[in-house]
Design an enzyme around this catalytic site. Sequence first.
Site, short mmCIF file in Angstrom:
data_model
loop_
_atom_site.label_atom_id
_atom_site.label_comp_id
_atom_site.label_asym_id
_atom_site.label_seq_id
_atom_site.Cartn_x
_atom_site.Cartn_y
_atom_site.Cartn_z
N VAL A 67 -56.46 -49.96 6.59
CA VAL A 67 -56.26 -50.37 7.98
C VAL A 67 -57.61 -50.84 8.50
CG1 VAL A 67 -55.50 -49.65 10.27
CG2 VAL A 67 -54.43 -48.67 8.25
N HIS B 107 -50.69 -48.98 -4.15
CA HIS B 107 -51.48 -50.11 -3.73
C HIS B 107 -52.42 -49.65 -2.63
CE1 HIS B 107 -52.34 -54.33 -2.81
NE2 HIS B 107 -52.27 -53.97 -1.54
#
Length: 258
Positions: free
Chosen positions: A67, A63
Amino acid sequence: MSSWRGLCFLVWIMLIGQCQAQLKENFYSSTCPNVESIENQAVSKKLRQTFTTIPATLRLFLHDCFVEAGGPSFNVELGRRDGLISKASRVAEKIPKPSFNLKQLYSIFSQLNLTQLDMIALSGGHTLGVSHCDQFSNRLHSFSSSAQTDPSLDPDYARQLTAACSDSDESTVIILDPETPQIFDNMYFKNLVAGKGLLSSDQVLFSDPASQPIVRDFANSPGEFNVAFVAGMRKLGRSGVKTGRQGELRKDCTAFNS
Ligand SMILES: *[C@@H]1O[C@H](CO)[C@@H](O)[C@H](O)[C@H]1NC(C)=O
């Protein structure tokens, strides 16, 4: 067909018992002529079972995780199963305390099969986030019984912290990386070099000569830090992983299924 298989299997077991010393390539040519295709089918079936089981249970789902505060993006391996034991009393011994020295910190990380390099890189996660005054007030002369403020702490930074914390309270929130609090970068390591590690367990990474060279490397090279951080995160994601029939997949992640 299945009775043939059963029979072949039985004959095979008997032959193993009787003729172990005699190895021949065509040993079963007369007693169980289909042995290779039977074995082939059994192995293929097992492989099919494994291929349908593993993706659902093991860390095969990838997946994209970005960030948002910047920094490296990397694929997170998903599919860790949930444990069947969850006790608050077992948590404390497994997480590093802010008072830990390098050896104590490493004893926690090594239990997760992480190296000292991984540990230092993952500590760089403190480029984001906050702590509370009671977690470091023992480093400040005013709030502790110690004769002096922790000498590894930059004096100006120590004064700022003393002013920010009215006492060693746990309610006051202090940013871990005061220079670039919203950005995922290698500033944490630059802070350590400058004596601005908030927690004792942060600053010790620089104070201890065993880890200081790595801290300097990361302070000088964001690229090196990013690579090591991603590698550490991947290893962390794999450590103590439950797979197959271990644990469970919780329907509600705050509670056991039953
Ligand atoms: C650490 O590695 C060993 C050997 O591969 C493994 O048996 C053990 O489960 C690992 N520990 C954790 C916490 O992942």
